[in-house]
Scaffold this motif. Structure first.
Motif, short mmCIF file in Angstrom:
data_model
loop_
_atom_site.label_atom_id
_atom_site.label_comp_id
_atom_site.label_asym_id
_atom_site.label_seq_id
_atom_site.Cartn_x
_atom_site.Cartn_y
_atom_site.Cartn_z
N ALA A 1 0.85 -1.20 0.00
CA ALA A 1 0.00 0.00 0.00
C ALA A 1 0.88 1.24 0.00
CB ALA A 1 -0.92 0.01 1.22
N ILE A 2 0.48 2.22 -0.78
CA ILE A 2 1.17 3.52 -0.83
C ILE A 2 0.12 4.61 -0.76
CG2 ILE A 2 2.55 5.08 -2.25
CD1 ILE A 2 3.92 2.68 -3.49
N GLY A 3 0.20 5.45 0.25
CA GLY A 3 -0.79 6.51 0.36
C GLY A 3 -0.53 7.39 1.56
N THR A 4 -1.59 7.84 2.18
CA THR A 4 -1.49 8.72 3.34
C THR A 4 -1.73 7.91 4.62
OG1 THR A 4 -3.83 9.28 3.33
CG2 THR A 4 -2.38 10.62 1.95
N ARG A 5 -1.59 8.59 5.74
CA ARG A 5 -1.84 7.93 7.02
C ARG A 5 -3.25 7.37 7.07
NH1 ARG A 5 1.55 5.55 10.31
NH2 ARG A 5 -0.06 4.05 10.88
N LYS A 6 -4.17 8.03 6.40
CA LYS A 6 -5.55 7.57 6.39
C LYS A 6 -5.65 6.15 5.80
CE LYS A 6 -10.21 9.13 5.06
NZ LYS A 6 -11.00 10.18 4.36
N LEU A 7 -4.87 5.90 4.76
CA LEU A 7 -4.85 4.56 4.16
C LEU A 7 -4.19 3.57 5.10
CD1 LEU A 7 -5.28 2.66 1.71
CD2 LEU A 7 -3.02 3.36 0.91
N TYR A 8 -3.08 3.97 5.70
CA TYR A 8 -2.37 3.06 6.60
C TYR A 8 -3.22 2.72 7.82
CZ TYR A 8 1.46 4.73 3.65
OH TYR A 8 2.25 5.07 2.58
N ASP A 9 -4.03 3.67 8.27
CA ASP A 9 -4.95 3.39 9.37
C ASP A 9 -6.05 2.43 8.92
OD1 ASP A 9 -3.53 5.02 11.09
OD2 ASP A 9 -4.85 6.77 10.81
N LEU A 10 -6.47 2.57 7.66
CA LEU A 10 -7.53 1.70 7.12
C LEU A 10 -7.09 0.23 7.09
CD1 LEU A 10 -10.29 1.32 5.60
CD2 LEU A 10 -9.00 1.67 3.49
#
Length: 613
Positions: A265-274
């Protein structure tokens, strides 16, 4: 119960000069661990670091470390890495993402140690590779030593992402955020490409996609679809809105039903939290996720990938700009292959039609010198630009060229057709290049639902030559007599070419087609011919017998009237056989009036467009 951690690495006991180390990549590079190695590197030289795309601070390729490290990357990213590759201080190894693990296991690239970024161990002693399982798990399994950065900011992800603390030789603890990549703004070009790509995605399809404007725009237009699934090597922030919309249920997937399947996964903290502790999203090694036969286990698999350029035979360049290597092969060929053999699958290459402020066409007559083919002309099914969808599967070289010219930027189409004449066989009568109908707007394709069946309305174009032939030969003698006022015996290629090669800025030719995979069938054609002498046009249409009575002719005629009105044409005229009552009825329903000519065998009908409200 507290789980004890291994001690800090004694680098001199674990590695030596000239050894090969794997470094975890993408958004989960263990920066603190690499710095720890640099701080304890006295006496070391010529250490090879192999890795995937490495986001963030790739300090090991800086000139100051050229004697200590030599990077060998499977995917180039970032200016520092590109410059290092260009200058020979780093290497690029092209390989399918699904096959990288085999380089570790068969000894082609044997690993002395794997440097990875992992979550703290749970109560059972298991650490997670988090957002970057990809080739890291394979490296962990095949390395002599595993040296970890224990990082509380690494999400714990479901699937096959875990390694036990007992498998870790040495570690450091570092509270270090993952690299964040903000979603790019979606411009008008990406928006149009996304709309076209979304038209190729049916309800219940399973998706693979990458990162960037085009995937973001595509997923935006899929939010009203139903029962989509995801089986994709990577996830980005684009999935957040799609998941929230309810469009993704994964219940129609035929491989890992009910689950989103990915490898990084590559994205923002919002993605990593998801993805953190989310049982619905499972991470597996790339050797599993990208394996074409596994991809193909998903029925209706849709692979959406990008390109830097596509030549007129369908060859796709995705990792280089001429002699300059830009990125990598990645998973494009894995998923193109898998989608192609999936039941109902579709392999899509999506790219803007131009580059450098519309000064360069990305649809090219030949590949740039030095450019390398990533996806061959035999693999490509669809190429999508902001000007439409080119369907290439099963098409001849000439047909492919015409399809691709149609989706090229309008200002390059004439030049591309001339280039085709120099290198590919094109008959002398193929003179006109495709033109758009301005009144249709940015999206030249309209999806129609006719009695529960899906069709498309679009401009007729030169690539339809063979399709129009097939349409002609499908007609009964009665249909031909009523349409042409005689019984024509032949529709030659030259005649068909003339009929589909239309200057749509003057005359207009529309068709209604059904597209089943790469098979396109014309079911109705409507057109008008402009007469500049009195600002009028003559209109006509014909419908396949099996579709008559379903309203196709009315839809075409309604659109032709709208276009004529927009062009401020004064009058539309139609000439119909007197016995052709159904066609006369359609014209009269659209407010055409009969003119009495004294010949009952022929009926002339007129619509005063200028008087319409």
């Amino acid at each position: 119960m507290a789980i004890g951690l291994p001690s800090e690495p004694d680098w001199k006991a674990l590695i030596k000069s000239g050894c090969r180390l794997f470094v975890g990549g993408n958004a989960s590079v263990p920066y603190a661990l690499i710095q720890h190695l640099i701080d304890n590197s006295d006496g070391f030289s010529d250490i090879e670091l192999v890795h995937m795309l490495a986001l963030g601070d790739t300090r090991w390729v800086n000139d100051e470390y050229k004697n200590l490290f030599k990077a060998n990357t499977f995917f180039i990213g970032g200016q520092a890495m590109r410059q290092a590759v260009d200058e020979g201080r780093a290497d690029y190894t092209p390989v399918f993402l699904s096959e990288i693990s085999s380089l570790f296991s068969d000894g082609t690239l044997s690993l002395d140690a794997a440097l990875v970024n992992v979550s703290p161990p749970d109560e059972f002693g298991y650490c997670s590779l988090g957002a970057a399982v990809d080739i890291a798990m394979s490296a962990v399994r095949q390395s002599k030593y595993v040296i970890a950065q224990i990082n509380p900011q690494v999400p714990r992800t479901a699937g096959h992402s875990y390694i036990h603390v007992s498998e870790i030789t040495a570690c450091i603890e570092a509270n270090e955020p993952l690299v964040e990549v903000m979603p790019p703004p979606i411009d008008s070009v990406a928006e149009r490409i996304g709309q076209y790509v979304s038209m190729l995605v049916d309800d219940g399809a399973t998706l693979q996609f990458g990162i960037g404007k085009i995937p973001s725009a595509t997923l935006k237009y899929l939010c009203h679809h139903k029962d989509l699934g995801i089986h994709s090597e990577m996830l980005t922030d684009s999935i957040i809105e799609l998941l929230a919309s309810g469009a993704v249920t994964n219940k129609k997937k035929t491989f890992h039903p009910g689950k989103v399947v990915t490898s990084f996964a590559i994205g923002t903290r919002k993605l990593y939290d998801l993805i953190d502790n989310n049982p619905h999203i499972e991470f597996y090694p790339s050797s599993y996720v990208n394996k074409p036969t596994n991809v193909a286990k998903n029925d209706n698999m849709v692979a959406i990938n990008s390109a830097l350029e596509v030549d007129l035979t369908g060859q796709v360049v995705a990792d280089s700009l001429g002699y300059d290597f830009y990125s990598g092969i990645g998973g494009q060929v894995d998923f193109v292959t898998g989608a192609s053999i999936s039941k109902g699958g579709k392999a899509i290459i999506a790219l803007p039609s131009t580059a450098k402020n519309e000064t360069i066409s990305r649809i090219t007559p030949r590949l740039a010198e030095g450019a390398g083919v990533v996806t061959s002309r035999g693999n490509v099914q669809y190429v999508v630009t902001e000007y439409g969808i080119a369907s290439l599967k099963g098409k001849s070289i000439r047909e492919r060229a015409l399809e691709l010219i149609r989706v090229a930027h309008p200002k390059f189409r004439s030049q591309l057709l001339e280039e085709v004449r120099q290198h590919y066989w094109v008959p002398h009568y193929q003179e006109k290049y495709p033109t758009d109908i301005p009144e249709l707007g940015a999206i030249q394709l309209k999806r129609l639902n006719i009695q529960g069946e899906k069709f498309y309305m679009r401009p007729l174009n030169p690539a339809d030559e063979r399709r129009l032939q097939e349409f002609f030969y499908s007609h009964t003698k009665e249909t031909l007599r009523l349409r042409y006022n005689y019984d024509p015996k032949q529709m030659s290629r030259e005649k068909s070419c003339n009929l589909v090669s239309v200057d749509q800025t003057s005359d207009v030719a529309l068709c209604i087609v059904r597209q089943e995979g790469s098979r396109i069938t014309i079911h109705a054609v409507g057109r008008f011919y402009y007469n500049a002498s009195n600002n009028s046009c003559e209109v006509a249409f014909v419908t396949r017998e099996t579709q008559q009575g379903k309203g196709m002719a009315s839809r075409l005629l309604n659109e032709l009237i709208r276009i004529a009105k927009a062009r401020e044409i004064n009058q539309m005229v139609a000439y119909v056989r007197g016995e052709n009552t159904p066609m006369i009825t359609i014209f009269e329903q659209m407010q055409f009036k009969r003119l009495f000519t004294g010949d009952p065998s022929d009926v002339e009908l007129v619509l005063n467009v200028s008087e319409l409200p």
